[in-house]
Motif scaffolding. Structure first.
Motif, PDB file in Angstrom:
ATOM      1  N   ALA A  76       1.000  -1.108  -0.215  1.00 28.95           N
ATOM      2  CA  ALA A  76       0.052   0.021   0.051  1.00 28.95           C
ATOM      3  C   ALA A  76       0.697   1.295  -0.177  1.00 28.95           C
ATOM      4  O   ALA A  76       0.558   2.430  -0.610  1.00 28.95           O
ATOM      5  N   ALA A  77       2.134   1.346   0.703  1.00 28.91           N
ATOM      6  CA  ALA A  77       2.997   2.277   0.945  1.00 28.91           C
ATOM      7  C   ALA A  77       3.271   2.647  -0.568  1.00 28.91           C
ATOM      8  O   ALA A  77       3.966   3.902  -0.802  1.00 28.91           O
ATOM      9  N   ARG A  78       3.457   1.787  -1.334  1.00 27.43           N
ATOM     10  CA  ARG A  78       4.058   1.937  -2.733  1.00 27.43           C
ATOM     11  C   ARG A  78       2.991   2.714  -3.743  1.00 27.43           C
ATOM     12  O   ARG A  78       3.329   2.677  -4.890  1.00 27.43           O
ATOM     13  N   SER A  79       1.657   2.771  -3.332  1.00 28.28           N
ATOM     14  CA  SER A  79       0.777   3.395  -4.048  1.00 28.28           C
ATOM     15  C   SER A  79       0.119   4.745  -3.554  1.00 28.28           C
ATOM     16  O   SER A  79       0.289   4.919  -2.453  1.00 28.28           O
ATOM     17  N   SER A  80      -0.211   5.504  -4.550  1.00 30.98           N
ATOM     18  CA  SER A  80      -0.691   6.867  -3.957  1.00 30.98           C
ATOM     19  C   SER A  80      -1.811   6.922  -2.851  1.00 30.98           C
ATOM     20  O   SER A  80      -1.809   7.498  -1.768  1.00 30.98           O
ATOM     21  N   TYR A  81      -2.895   6.079  -2.928  1.00 30.70           N
ATOM     22  CA  TYR A  81      -4.086   6.037  -2.046  1.00 30.70           C
ATOM     23  C   TYR A  81      -3.438   5.088  -0.706  1.00 30.70           C
ATOM     24  O   TYR A  81      -3.948   5.414   0.250  1.00 30.70           O
ATOM     25  N   GLY A  82      -2.726   4.094  -1.043  1.00 27.18           N
ATOM     26  CA  GLY A  82      -2.317   3.265   0.029  1.00 27.18           C
ATOM     27  C   GLY A  82      -1.436   4.054   0.876  1.00 27.18           C
ATOM     28  O   GLY A  82      -1.427   4.262   2.138  1.00 27.18           O
ATOM     29  N   GLU A  83      -0.449   5.023   0.295  1.00 33.41           N
ATOM     30  CA  GLU A  83       0.310   5.896   0.853  1.00 33.41           C
ATOM     31  C   GLU A  83      -0.489   6.732   1.948  1.00 33.41           C
ATOM     32  O   GLU A  83       0.016   7.073   2.969  1.00 33.41           O
ATOM     33  N   ILE A  84      -1.592   7.209   1.430  1.00 32.92           N
ATOM     34  CA  ILE A  84      -2.274   8.176   2.437  1.00 32.92           C
ATOM     35  C   ILE A  84      -2.586   7.474   3.721  1.00 32.92           C
ATOM     36  O   ILE A  84      -2.604   7.995   4.675  1.00 32.92           O
ATOM     37  N   LEU A  85      -3.061   6.190   3.476  1.00 33.31           N
ATOM     38  CA  LEU A  85      -3.358   5.401   4.740  1.00 33.31           C
ATOM     39  C   LEU A  85      -2.036   4.979   5.416  1.00 33.31           C
ATOM     40  O   LEU A  85      -2.106   5.173   6.785  1.00 33.31           O
ATOM     41  N   THR A  86      -1.325   4.590   4.791  1.00 30.65           N
ATOM     42  CA  THR A  86      -0.178   4.368   5.722  1.00 30.65           C
ATOM     43  C   THR A  86       0.527   5.119   6.387  1.00 30.65           C
ATOM     44  O   THR A  86       0.968   5.251   7.469  1.00 30.65           O
ATOM     45  N   ARG A  87       0.582   6.675   5.606  1.00 21.24           N
ATOM     46  CA  ARG A  87       1.260   7.670   6.396  1.00 21.24           C
ATOM     47  C   ARG A  87       0.690   7.939   7.460  1.00 21.24           C
ATOM     48  O   ARG A  87       1.401   8.384   8.370  1.00 21.24           O
ATOM     49  N   GLU A  88      -0.688   7.964   7.659  1.00 22.04           N
ATOM     50  CA  GLU A  88      -1.364   8.011   8.873  1.00 22.04           C
ATOM     51  C   GLU A  88      -0.996   7.229   9.807  1.00 22.04           C
ATOM     52  O   GLU A  88      -0.958   7.552  11.277  1.00 22.04           O
ATOM     53  N   LEU A  89      -1.016   5.888   9.443  1.00 22.57           N
ATOM     54  CA  LEU A  89      -0.526   4.856  10.717  1.00 22.57           C
ATOM     55  C   LEU A  89       0.727   5.174  11.215  1.00 22.57           C
ATOM     56  O   LEU A  89       1.109   4.756  12.421  1.00 22.57           O
ATOM     57  N   LEU A  90       1.833   5.670  10.361  1.00 25.37           N
ATOM     58  CA  LEU A  90       2.952   5.819  10.892  1.00 25.37           C
ATOM     59  C   LEU A  90       3.366   7.204  11.497  1.00 25.37           C
ATOM     60  O   LEU A  90       4.328   7.263  12.118  1.00 25.37           O
ATOM     61  N   GLY A  91       2.724   7.969  11.045  1.00 29.01           N
ATOM     62  CA  GLY A  91       2.684   9.371  11.454  1.00 29.01           C
ATOM     63  C   GLY A  91       3.079  10.074  10.299  1.00 29.01           C
ATOM     64  O   GLY A  91       3.796   9.698   9.317  1.00 29.01           O
ATOM     65  N   ASP A  92       3.087  11.519  10.222  1.00 26.03           N
ATOM     66  CA  ASP A  92       3.651  12.228   9.142  1.00 26.03           C
ATOM     67  C   ASP A  92       4.999  12.690   9.050  1.00 26.03           C
ATOM     68  O   ASP A  92       5.358  13.379   8.305  1.00 26.03           O
ATOM     69  N   ASP A  93       5.772  12.346  10.066  1.00 22.50           N
ATOM     70  CA  ASP A  93       7.311  12.744  10.093  1.00 22.50           C
ATOM     71  C   ASP A  93       8.081  11.686   9.214  1.00 22.50           C
ATOM     72  O   ASP A  93       9.038  12.552   8.976  1.00 22.50           O
ATOM     73  N   GLY A  94       7.478  10.783   8.707  1.00 21.90           N
ATOM     74  CA  GLY A  94       8.381  10.230   7.686  1.00 21.90           C
ATOM     75  C   GLY A  94       9.737   9.378   8.427  1.00 21.90           C
ATOM     76  O   GLY A  94      10.430   8.995   7.325  1.00 21.90           O
ATOM     77  N   ASP A  95       9.770   9.339   9.517  1.00 15.14           N
ATOM     78  CA  ASP A  95      11.094   8.610  10.318  1.00 15.14           C
ATOM     79  C   ASP A  95      10.928   7.232  10.065  1.00 15.14           C
ATOM     80  O   ASP A  95       9.668   6.674  10.509  1.00 15.14           O
TER      81      ASP A  95
END
Length: 178
Positions: A76-95
């Motif tokens: 999911a993180a490799r797709s545009s809409y999946g990235e929206i969801l996984t980014r929320e699960l990981l937090g927005d800092d990208g760490d």
């Protein structure tokens, strides 16, 4: 190719609508789209599926924060809409610190250690995609109160959205938009 549908639980039962995600760029956009599909405090479920690579569920109830589940975080993180969801699960800092992933317990292992998959032939797709395990992430109880247990959710592997809709009692209305 993506398939996306909204299911809103109303007093009269489930109502389904397919939806275009073209204008969705953030989780807020997706959340707003879901809230528009429901009335007042209706439960609204957004299904997103990218072919057979991954699926995601976003659950909205009134003004509460959205609940999210993704079947395969790395895909999911490799797709545009999946990235929206996984980014929320990981937090927005990208760490992509592995210790931070342990704290979030995203991989579902008993000891909390993230799943590590090394493939030197794979193209680098960014720190966020590399940090997300190739395993289910998010709220595994997202549909438990609606008839789909954590074990059943984790066992899904083919025609997932139809099986979820069937468990929710919304199979017929989902088929009308598919």
């Amino acid at each position: 190719m993506y398939f996306a549908a909204l299911l809103a639980r109303t007093e009269d039962g489930w109502e389904a609508s397919d939806t275009e995600l073209d204008d969705v760029e953030t989780l807020s956009d997706l959340t707003d789209l879901a809230r528009e599909a429901g009335a007042d405090d209706d439960t609204v479920i957004v299904f997103i599926e990218q072919e057979d690579a991954w699926f995601g569920i976003l659950r909205i109830e009134g003004e509460e924060d959205p609940r999210i589940y993704v079947s395969d975080g790395a895909a999911a993180a490799r797709s545009s809409y999946g990235e929206i969801l996984t980014r929320e699960l990981l937090g927005d800092d990208g760490d992509d610190d592995a210790d931070e992933l342990d704290a979030l317990d995203l991989d579902g292992t008993e000891d909390g250690e993230p799943a590590h998959h090394e493939d030197d032939d794979e193209e680098e797709t960014g720190a966020a995609a590399d940090a997300v395990p190739a395993a289910p992430v998010g709220d595994r109880l997202i549909l438990a109160d609606l008839g789909l247990s954590e074990a059943d959710l984790l066992a899904l592997d083919s025609d997932v959205l139809a099986e979820i809709a069937d468990a929710l009692g919304a199979a017929e209305v989902l088929e009308t938009v598919r």
